[in-house]
Design an enzyme around this catalytic site. Structure first.
Site, short mmCIF file in Angstrom:
data_model
loop_
_atom_site.label_atom_id
_atom_site.label_comp_id
_atom_site.label_asym_id
_atom_site.label_seq_id
_atom_site.Cartn_x
_atom_site.Cartn_y
_atom_site.Cartn_z
N GLY A 1 -7.07 -2.46 11.23
CA GLY A 1 -8.26 -1.64 11.46
C GLY A 1 -8.45 -1.33 12.93
O GLY A 1 -8.09 -2.13 13.80
N ARG B 1 -9.33 -37.64 70.00
CA ARG B 1 -10.64 -37.08 70.34
C ARG B 1 -10.64 -36.95 71.85
O ARG B 1 -10.20 -37.87 72.55
CB ARG B 1 -11.71 -38.07 69.89
CG ARG B 1 -13.09 -37.55 69.83
CD ARG B 1 -14.05 -38.70 69.64
NE ARG B 1 -14.08 -39.26 68.29
CZ ARG B 1 -14.64 -40.44 68.00
NH1 ARG B 1 -15.16 -41.20 68.96
NH2 ARG B 1 -14.65 -40.89 66.78
N ALA C 1 -17.63 -37.92 55.29
CA ALA C 1 -18.07 -36.54 55.07
C ALA C 1 -17.19 -35.57 55.86
O ALA C 1 -16.78 -35.86 56.98
CB ALA C 1 -19.52 -36.39 55.49
N TYR D 1 -12.36 -31.77 51.26
CA TYR D 1 -11.25 -31.22 50.46
C TYR D 1 -10.10 -32.20 50.51
O TYR D 1 -9.56 -32.51 51.59
CB TYR D 1 -10.79 -29.87 51.00
CG TYR D 1 -9.53 -29.42 50.31
CD1 TYR D 1 -9.54 -29.10 48.95
CD2 TYR D 1 -8.30 -29.36 50.97
CE1 TYR D 1 -8.39 -28.73 48.28
CE2 TYR D 1 -7.14 -28.99 50.31
CZ TYR D 1 -7.19 -28.67 48.96
OH TYR D 1 -6.05 -28.33 48.31
N LEU E 1 -4.70 -8.89 7.08
CA LEU E 1 -4.91 -7.48 7.40
C LEU E 1 -5.60 -7.36 8.75
O LEU E 1 -6.70 -7.87 8.94
CB LEU E 1 -5.76 -6.80 6.32
CG LEU E 1 -5.19 -6.85 4.90
CD1 LEU E 1 -6.04 -5.98 3.97
CD2 LEU E 1 -3.74 -6.39 4.88
N GLY F 1 -8.03 -10.20 9.26
CA GLY F 1 -7.92 -10.71 10.64
C GLY F 1 -9.23 -10.72 11.39
O GLY F 1 -9.36 -11.36 12.43
N ASP F 2 -10.24 -10.02 10.88
CA ASP F 2 -11.54 -9.98 11.56
C ASP F 2 -12.60 -10.80 10.85
O ASP F 2 -13.79 -10.67 11.12
CB ASP F 2 -12.01 -8.52 11.74
CG ASP F 2 -12.07 -7.75 10.44
OD1 ASP F 2 -11.86 -8.37 9.36
OD2 ASP F 2 -12.34 -6.54 10.48
N ARG G 1 -15.93 0.28 16.72
CA ARG G 1 -17.27 -0.11 17.17
C ARG G 1 -17.27 -1.20 18.25
O ARG G 1 -18.29 -1.48 18.86
CB ARG G 1 -18.11 -0.57 15.97
CG ARG G 1 -18.67 0.63 15.19
CD ARG G 1 -19.79 0.19 14.29
NE ARG G 1 -19.28 -0.33 13.03
CZ ARG G 1 -19.94 -1.18 12.27
NH1 ARG G 1 -21.12 -1.64 12.66
NH2 ARG G 1 -19.44 -1.61 11.13
C1 UD1 Z 1 -13.30 -3.66 2.22
C2 UD1 Z 1 -13.26 -3.67 0.73
C3 UD1 Z 1 -14.66 -3.93 0.19
C4 UD1 Z 1 -15.23 -5.22 0.75
C5 UD1 Z 1 -15.15 -5.21 2.26
C6 UD1 Z 1 -15.53 -6.55 2.81
C7 UD1 Z 1 -11.49 -2.17 0.07
C8 UD1 Z 1 -11.14 -0.83 -0.39
N1 UD1 Z 1 -12.76 -2.44 0.27
O1 UD1 Z 1 -14.13 -2.64 2.65
O2 UD1 Z 1 -14.63 -4.02 -1.23
O3 UD1 Z 1 -16.56 -5.40 0.33
O4 UD1 Z 1 -13.81 -4.92 2.70
O5 UD1 Z 1 -15.64 -6.47 4.19
O6 UD1 Z 1 -10.61 -3.00 0.24
N2 UD1 Z 1 -7.50 -2.66 7.13
C9 UD1 Z 1 -6.18 -2.41 7.43
N3 UD1 Z 1 -5.67 -1.18 7.16
C10 UD1 Z 1 -6.40 -0.19 6.60
C11 UD1 Z 1 -7.76 -0.45 6.32
C12 UD1 Z 1 -8.28 -1.70 6.59
O7 UD1 Z 1 -5.47 -3.27 7.92
O8 UD1 Z 1 -5.85 0.90 6.39
C13 UD1 Z 1 -8.05 -3.99 7.42
C14 UD1 Z 1 -9.14 -4.01 8.45
O9 UD1 Z 1 -8.60 -4.26 9.73
C15 UD1 Z 1 -10.02 -5.13 7.99
C16 UD1 Z 1 -9.83 -5.15 6.50
O10 UD1 Z 1 -8.64 -4.47 6.23
O11 UD1 Z 1 -9.58 -6.38 8.51
C17 UD1 Z 1 -11.00 -4.51 5.76
O12 UD1 Z 1 -11.17 -3.19 6.21
P1 UD1 Z 1 -12.61 -2.55 6.37
O13 UD1 Z 1 -12.44 -1.13 6.67
O14 UD1 Z 1 -13.42 -3.40 7.26
O15 UD1 Z 1 -13.20 -2.77 4.93
P2 UD1 Z 1 -13.79 -1.72 3.94
O16 UD1 Z 1 -12.73 -0.73 3.58
O17 UD1 Z 1 -15.05 -1.24 4.48
#
Ligand code: UD1
Ligand code: MG
Length: 456
Positions: A13, A440, A380, A366, A10, A103-104, A17
Site C-alpha cells: 500500500g 604550573r 573538577a 571529560y 501485505l 505490514g501496517d 496519508r
Molecule cells: C481491506 C479489506 C477489508 C478489511 C480491511 C481491514 C479487502 C478487499 N478489503 O480493506 O475487508 O476490513 O482491509 O483493514 O481486502 N495492499 C497491498 N496491495 C494492494 C492493496 C492493499 O499490498 O494492492 C495492502 C496494504 O498495504 C495494507 C493491506 O493490504 O497493508 C490492506 O489494504 P487497505 O487498502 O488498507 O485495505 P482495504 O482495501 O481498505
C-alpha cells in the site's frame, strides 16, 4: 506430519496519508519499523517461509529490513489485496498453510495467530474478525441463517442492510496455500473499486462447502492498522501503556506509567523505580533496586543492583556496576564500564572509559579512552586529551591516584599508583607513583605593583 506454515505480509500500500518519503511500513512504533513488529509476530510461529509483498517506491524495504532469507514479491501496479497475494503465490509451498498478515497492523499477538493456525490445521479457514461500534470503511462479515460465515462484502459494495453489520474483517486469515492459489486465479475486479479483493476468496470457499471459522482478538489494538501519523501516535501510546502495565505487574514502580517510553526491551530486577519522562532504547537491563531519576535516556545499557541514576542523564552502550551513583546531568558514552560504587557527578562525560571500584569523577570532566583504577579521585574540570587531531590515545590512571582540579592529561600518558597531580597540571609525560607531579608556572607576587589608571 502436519503442514508447514507460510506467511504472506501485505505491505504494498502507498501510505499516502502518512505524507512521507519513507514507506509506511518502515515508520517506527516503539523504535521498530511497523513491518519489524509483524515479522516478529510471524517469526514466533516458526514458519517455513515468509513472503513480503512490497510496492512501488518500496525498493528500499528489502535493504532496510536486511533479512536475506525472506522472499520479496513486488506488486506493481497495486490492483487490490487479492492481486497482492497473487504476487506471493509463486513463493509459497502449495502444501503449506498460508497465514496472511498486513505490514501496517503491527500489534497482533502471537497467541491470536497461533489460535488461527490451530484452526486451519484442523481443515477450516480461520478468519480474524472484530465487532466495531463504528464499522464504517471495513469489509462486513455476512453470515447465513445458521450463523456461518458466507462471504465478506466491502463497505463500498454493501447494501444498507449489510452496512448495518458490526462484525468486520480485519484482513488477517489462515488457509491452505494450494486452495488459496486456485481461488485467487478466479478473482475478478467487477466491484465498486475495480480491485481484485482478497475478501472474495471467503465467498468462494464457503460456496464450495469449506468451513470458515471466525476468531477474535483479545483487544481491539491487536488489529488496528496504521494509515496516518495520528493513528501511529495513538497506537504508540496504547503499546506503551501495555508495556508499562506489564512492568508494573512484574513489580516495577513507575511514577507515571504514561510518561515512560520503551523502544526495545527493558528487563528489570526487583523493586526498580523509574521516575517520569525516561526513554529506554535497545536492550536495557536494570538490576534489583535500581532508581532512575526523571528525564533519563538509557540505550543498550546494563545497570547493576542498587545503582542510582539522578535526573537528566544520557547513558549509551555502557555497563554500570552495583551501587554506582550517576548524575544529575551525566553523559556516559559507548564502551564505558564502571565497577561497583563509582560516583559520576554533574556535567561529566565518559567515553570508552573503564573506571575501577569506588572511584569518583564528580564535576565537569571529560574522561575518554581511559583506564581508571580503584579509589581514584578525579577533580573538577579534568580533561583527558585523547585526540591529537588524527588519532586517539589512551590515558591510564592507576589505583588511588588523586587528580587535582583543572588538569589536562595529554594522552598517551600514565599516572602511577598513588600519584597526586597538582591542580592545573598539564600532564605530557607519565607521572610516577606516589609522588606529587605539578606543571604550573611558579607563582609570583610583585610588591609595590600598582594598577594602571586611565589617562586624562
Ligand atoms: C481491506 C479489506 C477489508 C478489511 C480491511 C481491514 C479487502 C478487499 N478489503 O480493506 O475487508 O476490513 O482491509 O483493514 O481486502 N495492499 C497491498 N496491495 C494492494 C492493496 C492493499 O499490498 O494492492 C495492502 C496494504 O498495504 C495494507 C493491506 O493490504 O497493508 C490492506 O489494504 P487497505 O487498502 O488498507 O485495505 P482495504 O482495501 O481498505
Ligand atoms: Mg484499499
Amino acid at each position: 506430519m502436519s503442514a508447514p506454515l507460510n506467511v504472506v505480509i501485505l505491505a504494498a500500500g502507498k501510505g499516502t496519508r502518512m505524507q512521507s518519503d519513507l514507506p509506511k511500513v518502515l515508520h517506527p512504533l516503539a523504535g521498530r519499523p511497523l513491518l519489524g513488529h509483524v515479522l516478529a509476530a510471524a517469526d514466533s510461529l516458526s514458519p517455513e517461509r515468509i513472503c513480503v509483498v512490497y510496492g512501488h517506491g518500496g525498493e528500499t524495504l528489502p535493504q532496510v529490513i536486511g533479512r536475506t532469507e525472506l522472499a520479496w514479491a513486488k506488486q506493481e501496479p497495486q490492483l487490490g489485496t487479492g492481486h497482492a497475494v497473487q504476487q506471493a503465490v509463486p513463493h509459497l509451498n502449495p502444501d503449506a498453510l498460508c497465514l496472511i498478515l498486513y505490514g501496517d497492523v503491527p500489534l497482533t499477538r502471537p497467541e491470536t495467530l497461533q489460535e488461527m493456525t490451530l484452526i486451519a490445521r484442523e481443515g477450516a479457514i480461520a478468519l480474524l474478525t472484530v465487532r466495531l461500534a463504528n464499522p464504517s470503511g471495513y469489509g462486513r462479515i455476512v453470515r447465513n441463517a445458521r450463523g456461518q460465515v458466507e462471504r465478506i462484502v466491502e463497505h463500498k459494495d454493501a447494501s444498507p442492510e449489510e452496512l448495518a453489520i458490526e462484525e468486520v474483517n480485519t484482513g488477517i486469515l489462515c488457509l491452505p496455500a494450494g486452495k488459496l492459489a486456485g481461488w485467487l486465479s478466479r478473482l475478478t475486479n467487477e466491484n465498486a473499486q475495480g480491485e481484485y479483493y482478497l475478501t472474495d476468496v471467503i465467498g468462494m470457499a464457503a460456496a464450495e462447502g469449506e468451513r470458515v471459522i471466525p476468531c477474535h482478538p483479545a483487544a481491539a489494538w491487536e488489529v488496528l492498522g496504521i494509515n496516518s501519523r495520528q493513528q501511529l501516535a495513538e497506537l504508540e501510546r496504547t503499546h506503551q501503556r501495555n508495556l508499562a502495565e506489564a512492568l508494573m505487574a512484574r513489580g516495577v514502580t513507575l511514577i507515571d506509567p504514561a510518561r515512560l517510553d520503551v523502544r526495545g526491551s527493558l528487563e528489570c530486577g526487583r523493586d526498580v523505580l523509574i521516575d517520569v519522562n525516561c526513554v529506554c532504547e535497545g536492550r536495557v537491563i536494570l538490576g534489583d533496586g535500581v532508581k532512575v531519576g526523571a528525564h533519563c535516556v538509557l540505550k543498550d545499557v546494563e545497570i547493576g543492583a542498587g545503582v542510582e541514576i539522578k535526573p537528566f542523564c544520557h547513558i549509551e552502550s555502557a555497563r554500570l556496576g552495583a551501587r554506582a551513583i550517576i548524575g544529575p546531568y551525566a553523559r556516559i558514552r559507548p564502551g564505558t564500564v564502571l565497577d561497583e560504587e563509582v560516583h559520576v557527578g554533574n556535567f561529566v562525560e565518559l567515553k570508552n572509559a573503564q573506571v575501577g571500584f569506588n572511584s569518583k569523577i564528580n564535576h565537569l570532566s571529560y574522561v575518554g579512552d581511559a583506564s581508571v583504577g580503584r579509589k581514584v579521585n578525579i577533580g573538577a574540570g579534568t580533561i583527558t586529551c585523547n585526540y591529537d587531531g588524527a588519532n586517539k590515545h589512551r590515558t591510564v590512571i592507576e589505583d588511588n591516584a588523586f587528580i587535582g582540579s583543572d588538569t589536562q592529561l595529554v594522552a598517551p600518558v600514565t599516572v602511577g599508583e598513588g600519584a597526586t597531580l597538582g591542580a592545573g597540571t598539564t600532564l605530557t609525560r607519565d607521572a610516577p607513583a606516589n609522588q606529587l607531579t605539578v606543571s604550573r608556572a611558579k607563582q609570583v607576587s610583585l610588591p609595590g605593583w600598582q594598577r594602571p589608571v586611565k589617562k586624562r
